[in-house]
Design a protein around this motif. Structure first.
Motif: not given
Length: 360
Positions: A70-73, A78-82, A94-98, A128-134
């Motif tokens: 849901x975060x991705x959608x 445009x593009x995330x930095x993971x 992988x979810x971003x690409x999927x 980038x418009x998002x940064x995704x981190x665990x």
């Protein structure tokens, strides 16, 4: 009387106390009734307190993977930095690409530290418009420096800060507003010490505004629909009412324990496990200073048969812990010390482990 069971020291699901399980046997109520609306308001208000946030907190009848998608959608325009230093960072990429979105991976060796200057440089590019981190990656027993990373992200107003806090929320202090987190999420069967499966997540106004412009979000994970129903004090779809009853009760238990006491207990359990590992000839997998308070990942430097050790501890002592994850299976093993387990219970597991290793 509770049936004899295997005590869980996994990374999830975790031990659930009998009094918490009992809450799940309450009579059902309709999820569009005044009674449920009151329960919903009460629980989401307590979650705001837990997360130190004024942002809206939602409940999803899905796994945390659903909210990761849901975060991705809803947020990646445009593009995330993971950021990747473990298996779950890889999964998010992988979810971003999927979802047919552009993604740049910043990968370091599993369990190792990110170069904060490099993150700053990449975000400064404007790509980038998002940064995704665990925040806390259970595959490697690593907690990442969220405060330092948040300071970098705050420099770039167009970048939304998306955080997987699956095994840190409710076990590690998470000050959402102070950190400027736009979306964060966690499963209820991790540090909340509840039965699967439901996900807690919260969204900033910035994230909700971003979601308005996004196409192809589907229905089930559309933040705008969550918001619409939230304003009516209800869920988007049929909720797991037994889990919500238990969450309401469990949050009261957390506050009674004291949140700072709860966080310190997790720190203490992690310290006990790491000290035991070193005293018994093992090494700690993640980089120094990044050891998780909720999950310990231990290098199998003694060359024991991890699968056999897991089976013996389960059979002879009624306790379960985890093998290493994927590529580091057998080369590491993991002990989950999250939720309601105590230091004393962790010591019992370690005593059993030591006995089986020495007798193996």
């Amino acid at each position: 009387m509770r049936e004899k069971h295997t005590k869980l020291f996994l990374t999830g699901p975790v031990e659930v106390r009998q009094d918490v399980l009992d809450q799940m046997s309450k009579p059902m109520i309709g999820h569009r009734t005044p009674e449920f609306k009151e329960l919903f308001r009460r629980v989401t208000g307590k979650l705001q307190t837990l997360l130190h946030t004024r942002n809206r907190v939602f409940l999803s009848s899905s796994s945390a993977m659903g909210i990761m998608e849901a975060c991705v959608r809803n947020c990646v325009r445009n593009k995330s930095l993971n950021l990747i230093n473990g298996a779950f960072g890889e999964r998010w990429a992988d979810v971003v690409v999927a979802c047919d979105k552009a993604c740049e991976k910043y990968e370091v060796e599993w369990g190792q530290k990110f170069d904060l200057n490099y993150i700053d440089q990449r975000l400064a590019s404007g790509e980038f418009d998002c940064l995704c981190m665990v925040h806390n990656d259970t595959s490697v027993g690593t907690i990442n420096p969220i405060e330092e990373i948040s300071k970098i992200v705050k420099k770039y107003p167009e970048v939304l800060f998306l955080v997987d806090s699956v095994t840190s929320m409710a076990g590690v202090k998470l000050e959402v507003d102070k950190l400027g987190i736009d979306v964060t999420f966690a499963s209820n069967h991790k540090c909340f010490s509840l039965a699967p499966i439901m996900t807690v997540f919260c969204c900033s106004d910035r994230a909700l505004e971003r979601s308005k412009e996004m196409k192809g979000k589907g229905y089930y994970f559309d933040f705008q629909l969550f918001l619409k129903h939230h304003e009516k004090s209800g869920p988007l779809v049929s909720p797991p009412i037994p889990q919500i009853y238990a969450l309401d009760y469990q949050l009261d238990k957390m506050f009674a324990e004291g949140l700072e006491n709860r966080y310190k207990r997790h720190e203490d359990m992690g310290k006990v496990v790491r000290e035991w590992a070193i005293m018994n000839g093992f090494e700690i997998f993640p980089a120094s200073g990044q050891e998780s308070p909720t999950v310990s990942c231990i290098k199998n430097t003694r060359g024991v048969d991890v699968v056999e050790m897991i089976e013996r501890v389960k059979k002879n002592h009624g306790m379960a812990f985890s093998n290493g994850y994927r590529a580091i299976g057998g080369k590491t093993f993991r002990i989950g010390h999250l939720g309601d387990v105590t230091v004393e219970e962790v010591k019992e597991l370690l005593k059993a482990l030591e006995e089986e290793i020495n007798n193996g």
